[in-house]
Design a protein around this motif. Structure first.
Motif, mmCIF file in Angstrom:
data_model
loop_
_atom_site.group_PDB
_atom_site.id
_atom_site.type_symbol
_atom_site.label_atom_id
_atom_site.label_comp_id
_atom_site.label_asym_id
_atom_site.label_seq_id
_atom_site.Cartn_x
_atom_site.Cartn_y
_atom_site.Cartn_z
ATOM 1 N N ALA A 1 18.795 14.839 1.861
ATOM 2 C CA ALA A 1 20.027 14.057 1.950
ATOM 3 C C ALA A 1 20.789 14.093 0.629
ATOM 4 O O ALA A 1 22.024 14.143 0.615
ATOM 5 N N LYS A 2 20.065 14.082 -0.498
ATOM 6 C CA LYS A 2 20.719 14.183 -1.805
ATOM 7 C C LYS A 2 21.452 15.512 -1.938
ATOM 8 O O LYS A 2 22.608 15.556 -2.380
ATOM 9 N N LEU B 1 17.907 8.070 -1.320
ATOM 10 C CA LEU B 1 17.987 9.181 -0.369
ATOM 11 C C LEU B 1 16.845 10.170 -0.601
ATOM 12 O O LEU B 1 16.400 10.367 -1.733
ATOM 13 N N TYR C 1 24.551 15.517 0.142
ATOM 14 C CA TYR C 1 25.595 14.668 -0.418
ATOM 15 C C TYR C 1 26.299 15.385 -1.566
ATOM 16 O O TYR C 1 27.537 15.395 -1.645
ATOM 17 N N GLY D 1 21.046 8.761 4.621
ATOM 18 C CA GLY D 1 21.938 9.862 4.296
ATOM 19 C C GLY D 1 23.260 9.778 5.034
ATOM 20 O O GLY D 1 24.334 10.006 4.454
ATOM 21 N N THR E 1 23.400 8.265 -4.462
ATOM 22 C CA THR E 1 22.254 8.902 -3.816
ATOM 23 C C THR E 1 20.957 8.126 -3.998
ATOM 24 O O THR E 1 19.887 8.628 -3.640
#
Length: 261
Positions: free
Chosen positions: A167-168, A163, A171, A136, A160
């Motif tokens: 973390a997605k 991830l 983002y 990430g 992504t």
């Protein structure tokens, strides 16, 4: 190209020998849009992105980005666009600040690196080697690199992938903040849930052709089988099915297919 159109793709095709990577594709991207591109592997998404970025030249047709012809003005165009690296291999042996400084040195226009570092929460990691960051944080760093020249348009290719869900989400939150700041964002992705939630419009590619392009609600409402999600749109338009199957792709059929896989 009107004042609100920042990318005009007109009847472009790209060939690799006897293979057609992109076949007579046309569309526009408006200023401030978050524009998604979806398709299976080999559908032509990356080739399409690379042509819009001026990294590959179309064999037929024209592309204008911010009024510049990518065929003749690719060198000038690079000052106005940002590119998210799909791989961090090139910068793995640098720390975060070194990577940002290196890529900023390639441009005449400079963004404030300290502001970028603060915006992306990178302060604790500026002296850390990129290869030692989590997935990430590597992707955050790659996105930060795409902003070192304060670009008008940002191009992202599967940013992504790999991830975890948290973390997605983080983002995509960064992308939405950039959109609020007025950036135009073009992203190729398989992250259908986030694309449905966040994109203004989505282009669907299949075997080099543009088979659908509209807002997520419009794409979903036009499904003949009554699907409710972008996953159903993807299965209907992007995936090769036998003709008798193509008119009945619903969310229930997707769940059934997943159970069989």
């Amino acid at each position: 190209m009107d004042t609100q159109t920042v990318i005009q793709v007109s009847s472009i095709s790209k060939y690799y020998g006897s293979n057609t990577a992109v076949d007579n594709v046309s569309f526009q991207v408006k200023k401030g849009e978050l524009f998604g591109i979806v398709g299976t592997n080999g559908a032509g998404k990356t080739t399409l992105l690379e042509m819009m970025m001026g990294l590959r030249m179309p064999d037929l047709g024209t592309i204008h980005v911010l009024g510049r012809d990518v065929l003749s003005e690719a060198d000038l165009l690079k000052e106005d666009i940002g590119i998210h690296l799909q791989s961090t291999t090139l910068i793995d042996k640098m720390n975060v600040r070194e990577a940002l400084e290196l890529f900023q040195s390639f441009y005449k226009r400079k963004n404030d690196l300290d502001l970028i570092i603060n915006q992306f929460g990178l302060e604790p990691y500026v002296d850390k080697m990129v290869k030692r960051l989590s997935g990430g944080w590597r992707q955050r760093t790659a996105l930060a690199i795409a902003l070192v020249n304060d670009p008008h348009i940002i191009f992202l290719d599967e940013p992504t992938t790999g991830l975890d869900p948290t973390a997605k989400r983080d983002y995509w939150s960064l992308l939405l903040e950039l959109k609020r700041q007025g950036k135009t964002i073009v992203v190729a992705s398989h992250d259908m849930e986030e694309l449905q939630r966040n994109c203004n419009r989505i282009a669907v590619m299949r075997k080099g052709e543009l088979v659908a392009c509209d807002s997520p609600p419009a794409l979903i409402s036009n499904l003949p089988g009554g699907g409710m999600t972008m996953e159903a749109v993807y299965m209907q338009y992007a995936v090769e099915y036998k003709k008798e199957q193509q008119h009945h792709i619903t969310d229930d059929s997707i769940r059934a297919l997943n159970l069989l896989m």
